[in-house]
Design a protein around this motif. Sequence first.
Motif, PDB file in Angstrom:
ATOM      1  N   TYR A   1      68.512  -1.109   7.477  1.00  9.63           N
ATOM      2  CA  TYR A   1      69.778  -1.803   7.751  1.00  9.63           C
ATOM      3  C   TYR A   1      69.606  -2.857   8.843  1.00  9.63           C
ATOM      4  O   TYR A   1      68.961  -2.628   9.869  1.00  9.63           O
ATOM      5  CB  TYR A   1      70.853  -0.804   8.170  1.00  9.63           C
ATOM      6  N   ALA A   2      70.193  -4.014   8.599  1.00  5.74           N
ATOM      7  CA  ALA A   2      70.250  -5.152   9.527  1.00  5.74           C
ATOM      8  C   ALA A   2      68.909  -5.852   9.695  1.00  5.74           C
ATOM      9  O   ALA A   2      68.807  -6.814  10.457  1.00  5.74           O
ATOM     10  CB  ALA A   2      70.809  -4.741  10.890  1.00  5.74           C
ATOM     11  N   ASN A   3      67.862  -5.380   9.007  1.00  5.24           N
ATOM     12  CA  ASN A   3      66.540  -6.000   9.130  1.00  5.24           C
ATOM     13  C   ASN A   3      65.824  -5.954   7.785  1.00  5.24           C
ATOM     14  O   ASN A   3      64.648  -5.586   7.705  1.00  5.24           O
ATOM     15  CB  ASN A   3      65.717  -5.274  10.187  1.00  5.24           C
ATOM     16  N   LEU A   4      66.523  -6.354   6.750  1.00  6.49           N
ATOM     17  CA  LEU A   4      66.029  -6.239   5.389  1.00  6.49           C
ATOM     18  C   LEU A   4      64.683  -6.952   5.235  1.00  6.49           C
ATOM     19  O   LEU A   4      64.531  -8.109   5.617  1.00  6.49           O
ATOM     20  CB  LEU A   4      67.048  -6.857   4.430  1.00  6.49           C
ATOM     21  N   GLY A   5      63.713  -6.228   4.688  1.00  4.51           N
ATOM     22  CA  GLY A   5      62.396  -6.805   4.439  1.00  4.51           C
ATOM     23  C   GLY A   5      61.329  -6.390   5.421  1.00  4.51           C
ATOM     24  O   GLY A   5      60.136  -6.415   5.096  1.00  4.51           O
ATOM     25  N   LYS A   6      61.699  -5.970   6.637  1.00  5.53           N
ATOM     26  CA  LYS A   6      60.699  -5.649   7.660  1.00  5.53           C
ATOM     27  C   LYS A   6      59.946  -4.361   7.340  1.00  5.53           C
ATOM     28  O   LYS A   6      58.726  -4.367   7.164  1.00  5.53           O
ATOM     29  CB  LYS A   6      61.364  -5.537   9.029  1.00  5.53           C
ATOM     30  N   LEU A   7      60.664  -3.230   7.297  1.00  2.00           N
ATOM     31  CA  LEU A   7      60.003  -1.950   7.044  1.00  2.00           C
ATOM     32  C   LEU A   7      59.450  -1.880   5.629  1.00  2.00           C
ATOM     33  O   LEU A   7      58.394  -1.267   5.389  1.00  2.00           O
ATOM     34  CB  LEU A   7      60.979  -0.793   7.284  1.00  2.00           C
ATOM     35  N   GLU A   8      60.150  -2.497   4.692  1.00  2.00           N
ATOM     36  CA  GLU A   8      59.694  -2.490   3.308  1.00  2.00           C
ATOM     37  C   GLU A   8      58.319  -3.159   3.186  1.00  2.00           C
ATOM     38  O   GLU A   8      57.427  -2.673   2.485  1.00  2.00           O
ATOM     39  CB  GLU A   8      60.703  -3.229   2.414  1.00  2.00           C
ATOM     40  N   THR A   9      58.166  -4.295   3.892  1.00  2.55           N
ATOM     41  CA  THR A   9      56.890  -5.015   3.853  1.00  2.55           C
ATOM     42  C   THR A   9      55.786  -4.218   4.531  1.00  2.55           C
ATOM     43  O   THR A   9      54.644  -4.181   4.056  1.00  2.55           O
ATOM     44  CB  THR A   9      57.051  -6.390   4.524  1.00  2.55           C
TER      45      THR A   9
ATOM     46  N   LEU B   1      88.584  15.080  -5.844  1.00  2.00           N
ATOM     47  CA  LEU B   1      87.160  15.177  -5.526  1.00  2.00           C
ATOM     48  C   LEU B   1      86.672  13.827  -5.029  1.00  2.00           C
ATOM     49  O   LEU B   1      87.103  12.772  -5.505  1.00  2.00           O
ATOM     50  CB  LEU B   1      86.355  15.563  -6.760  1.00  2.00           C
ATOM     51  N   PHE B   2      85.765  13.857  -4.064  1.00  2.48           N
ATOM     52  CA  PHE B   2      85.226  12.618  -3.504  1.00  2.48           C
ATOM     53  C   PHE B   2      83.805  12.890  -3.041  1.00  2.48           C
ATOM     54  O   PHE B   2      83.491  14.000  -2.592  1.00  2.48           O
ATOM     55  CB  PHE B   2      86.095  12.153  -2.328  1.00  2.48           C
ATOM     56  N   SER B   3      82.929  11.912  -3.162  1.00  2.00           N
ATOM     57  CA  SER B   3      81.560  12.081  -2.674  1.00  2.00           C
ATOM     58  C   SER B   3      81.334  11.201  -1.456  1.00  2.00           C
ATOM     59  O   SER B   3      81.903  10.114  -1.340  1.00  2.00           O
ATOM     60  CB  SER B   3      80.541  11.747  -3.765  1.00  2.00           C
ATOM     61  N   SER B   4      80.500  11.698  -0.549  1.00  2.00           N
ATOM     62  CA  SER B   4      80.235  10.977   0.698  1.00  2.00           C
ATOM     63  C   SER B   4      78.834  11.301   1.192  1.00  2.00           C
ATOM     64  O   SER B   4      78.279  12.363   0.892  1.00  2.00           O
ATOM     65  CB  SER B   4      81.262  11.372   1.768  1.00  2.00           C
ATOM     66  N   GLU B   5      78.265  10.395   1.985  1.00  2.00           N
ATOM     67  CA  GLU B   5      76.968  10.616   2.616  1.00  2.00           C
ATOM     68  C   GLU B   5      77.115  11.066   4.067  1.00  2.00           C
ATOM     69  O   GLU B   5      76.166  10.986   4.840  1.00  2.00           O
ATOM     70  CB  GLU B   5      76.141   9.322   2.579  1.00  2.00           C
TER      71      GLU B   5
ATOM     72  N   GLY C   1      63.942   2.497   2.487  1.00  2.00           N
ATOM     73  CA  GLY C   1      65.078   1.728   1.989  1.00  2.00           C
ATOM     74  C   GLY C   1      65.432   2.067   0.560  1.00  2.00           C
ATOM     75  O   GLY C   1      66.547   1.782   0.121  1.00  2.00           O
ATOM     76  N   THR C   2      64.499   2.683  -0.169  1.00  5.44           N
ATOM     77  CA  THR C   2      64.786   3.055  -1.555  1.00  5.44           C
ATOM     78  C   THR C   2      65.589   4.358  -1.596  1.00  5.44           C
ATOM     79  O   THR C   2      65.841   4.987  -0.571  1.00  5.44           O
ATOM     80  CB  THR C   2      63.494   3.170  -2.373  1.00  5.44           C
ATOM     81  N   GLY C   3      65.977   4.775  -2.804  1.00 14.46           N
ATOM     82  CA  GLY C   3      66.977   5.824  -2.935  1.00 14.46           C
ATOM     83  C   GLY C   3      66.459   7.215  -3.188  1.00 14.46           C
ATOM     84  O   GLY C   3      65.252   7.463  -3.275  1.00 14.46           O
ATOM     85  N   ALA C   4      67.417   8.154  -3.301  1.00 18.90           N
ATOM     86  CA  ALA C   4      67.217   9.551  -3.693  1.00 18.90           C
ATOM     87  C   ALA C   4      66.564  10.406  -2.622  1.00 18.90           C
ATOM     88  O   ALA C   4      66.201  11.550  -2.884  1.00 18.90           O
ATOM     89  CB  ALA C   4      66.412   9.639  -4.993  1.00 18.90           C
ATOM     90  N   ARG C   5      66.425   9.888  -1.404  1.00 22.83           N
ATOM     91  CA  ARG C   5      65.806  10.670  -0.335  1.00 22.83           C
ATOM     92  C   ARG C   5      66.698  10.763   0.898  1.00 22.83           C
ATOM     93  O   ARG C   5      66.215  11.041   1.996  1.00 22.83           O
ATOM     94  CB  ARG C   5      64.444  10.073   0.024  1.00 22.83           C
ATOM     95  N   GLY C   6      67.986  10.522   0.729  1.00 24.16           N
ATOM     96  CA  GLY C   6      68.918  10.669   1.831  1.00 24.16           C
ATOM     97  C   GLY C   6      69.230   9.369   2.540  1.00 24.16           C
ATOM     98  O   GLY C   6      68.530   8.361   2.402  1.00 24.16           O
TER      99      GLY C   6
ATOM    100  N   GLU D   1      69.201   8.558   5.779  1.00 21.11           N
ATOM    101  CA  GLU D   1      68.316   8.091   6.853  1.00 21.11           C
ATOM    102  C   GLU D   1      67.174   7.252   6.290  1.00 21.11           C
ATOM    103  O   GLU D   1      66.849   6.183   6.819  1.00 21.11           O
ATOM    104  CB  GLU D   1      67.759   9.282   7.636  1.00 21.11           C
ATOM    105  N   PHE D   2      66.545   7.729   5.227  1.00 22.18           N
ATOM    106  CA  PHE D   2      65.448   6.994   4.605  1.00 22.18           C
ATOM    107  C   PHE D   2      65.954   5.688   4.009  1.00 22.18           C
ATOM    108  O   PHE D   2      65.347   4.624   4.186  1.00 22.18           O
ATOM    109  CB  PHE D   2      64.809   7.866   3.521  1.00 22.18           C
TER     110      PHE D   2
END
Length: 757
Positions: A592-600, A350-354, A579-584, A586-587
């Motif tokens: 990625y590669a621009n940490l802090g921009k969309l979060e802010t 068994l293996f899990s993947s996104e 950027g946070t979890g449990a929503r897939g 894409e969310f």
Amino acid sequence: MNFRFLGLAVFLATASPVLLPATAPAAVAQQKQNITLEDIWAKGTFQARSVPGFNWMRDGRYYSSLDNGDLVQHDVTTGQAVQTLVAAQALTVAGSSQPLEVEGYFFNSDEKKILFWTAEEPIYRRSSRATFFVYDRDSKKLTPLSAGGKQSYATFSPDGKRVAFVRDNNLFVTDLATMQEKAVTTDGVPNKLINGSADWVYEEEFEFAQAFFWSPDSRQLAFYTFDESQVPEYNMQAWGELYPKDYRYKYPKAGEKNSVVSISVHEVAAGRTTKMDVGPETNQYIPRIIWTETPNLLSIRRINRLQNKLEILHADAGTGKTQVVLTDTDKAYVEVNDDLRYLSDGKQFLFSSEKDGFRHLYLYDLKGKLVRQLTKGSWEITEINGFDEEKGLVYYTSTEASPLQRHLYRVDLKGKNKAMLGYTGVKMGVTSGANTLMKLGVAGTDIINMSPDTRYYLNYHSQNGEPTTVSVRNGKDGKVVKVLEDNAKLRQTLSQYNLGKLEFISFKTTEGVTLNGSMLKPADFDPSKKYPVLMYVYGGPGSQTVKDDAGAGIAFTNYMWHHMLAQQGYIVVSVDNRGTGARGAEFKKSTYANLGKLETIDQGESAKYLGTLPYVDKARIGIWGWSFGGYMTALALTKNADLFKMAISVAPVTNWRYYDSVYTERFLKTPQENPGGYDDNSPVQFAQQMKGKYLLVHGTGDDNVHFQNSIAWVDALVKADKSYQSLYYPNRNHGIYGGNTRLHLYRQMTDFVLKNL
């Protein structure tokens, strides 16, 4: 960076009641009490109860636990003590009149021998050393495992005849029949070569410290070797002596050299060690190794430095030859977990993947050919909890009911007959908000500890406003067999306090992004009034602060501190940004590669949304956070300076160039490949834009987010001629605790909020 304010309320510690005079009138005696800092951080009267030292026994009908120093066997179906396996007094070392202060224990396979440990010393987050003792239940004899000094990760072989452990960067095996100790490796050197134990960055970011593993037949030991000789050293000073002492350790910052990692297998009887072929590339990671159910076959996971390609290798433990059987890739990054499980028939795993956009379970044959996808939908698998191979059933935790919740499910190996355990009459795929789900009877977060035979499981259930209930449940249908701890006393104590009401909210930003949040209002909330708002943020990749659990997604102590602030007339809000979890994927991977921009942007949008509410004073919105949240807070007060009146950053990253290689490069690539991703959202670059009142807190002994981050940030603030307040804690690590440290810290933070918001 795995610092989290976890919502699991097994370790709750909150307030304690203020005793009223015996002569107080009845009306006064019923008056709700206000929480104090001393209640939360000093008295500990509200500390929740759990089941200390819980271990499933070989027969899934029983479990053991520590009870006032005694090791006691319990019947799962009743929770009642069946017998005392080892009395505390039996654990008395020769020459001593007092029994050991036992801190933990493990049984061997036939449960005739037990490893007890005491005097544990933490090293980093997951690593420690302790003094281990072997107790023989037949002879009643207690024997030190080794006389050579404290040991780490002592582990029985599956047949129970030997114990392996690490000491001074080397791996050892003790034969329990003779108590003779044998060195498996002898070349370990501090800050140079490590055998059987993880280096700093693997321990922190791949989340394991023990780096050796017995084969199922007990004949072999697979182990890691970390050659960290080329990894740059970081130097911290330990304060207190006349001359401060240097503490140096290997810490690979983003873009710098990592340890060269190798995997070896030691044949215990023959004394022969064989190195596994992990490929010619040394600039890579080996985040997991596990034994398969096939004799002599070791499974190795290999991931490239950018962490967007993960391979499963099968290694012949006798020859070291390997073969890639499965490759999982992603345009952003591939995450590592413990979901890889091999079936005992030696034919499938068994293996899990996104790979379909959400983390799901897949069944493969031993050559890596896909048999079928077992789960599917717009929700996430968070953990495999158990596997009943005889019936072909996989037990797993997922977010199917809601991204804010976690519950136990079961599915068969054909991907059929899926069921949610513990709830009846609930339609699969419910995606309503947590408030609606609670009305349907689906509530909270379930943390699962399943017996090896899956007949029963221990369920730690908590939900918004409710402490944890610990129960044993039936693995067949999830029905409660026995409540072991309901924390009734804590519930009664909480009922005496003037607590506000936390609600879950969601709203759309101007970019059309739906964000989930939580809002804690004062108990005497009046919608006709205007309230100041304090926002709490973490916001890092895959994290969550908005969850339906006892602490509403954060530590219960912080949750109670927020309640204390609500008593002072503040609304406390937390929002999970992109950027946070449990929503897939894409969310989560949008940052990625621009940490802090969309979060802010999202935290700014949250402040704007709150400012539109009729009961919010938009001129009095503040924000605070710790670790990644401290970073987010610093960005909020610079890039969103007009929206926030005040901010508190605790232990913040201020420039990702200062943080470790594994975490940072996973989300930003290397500084050499993506310099803009590092600099464009570093608070240091925006010091001149800062407005509002600001408090910066850091421990000088922080081995994770180095004090260097705050030094660089302060230097930038001084150059920009910005006012700030700072608070540093000598020799405290990333958690900033010990003695009355937390009480002191939160007193300063409380005063800062009251004066500036």
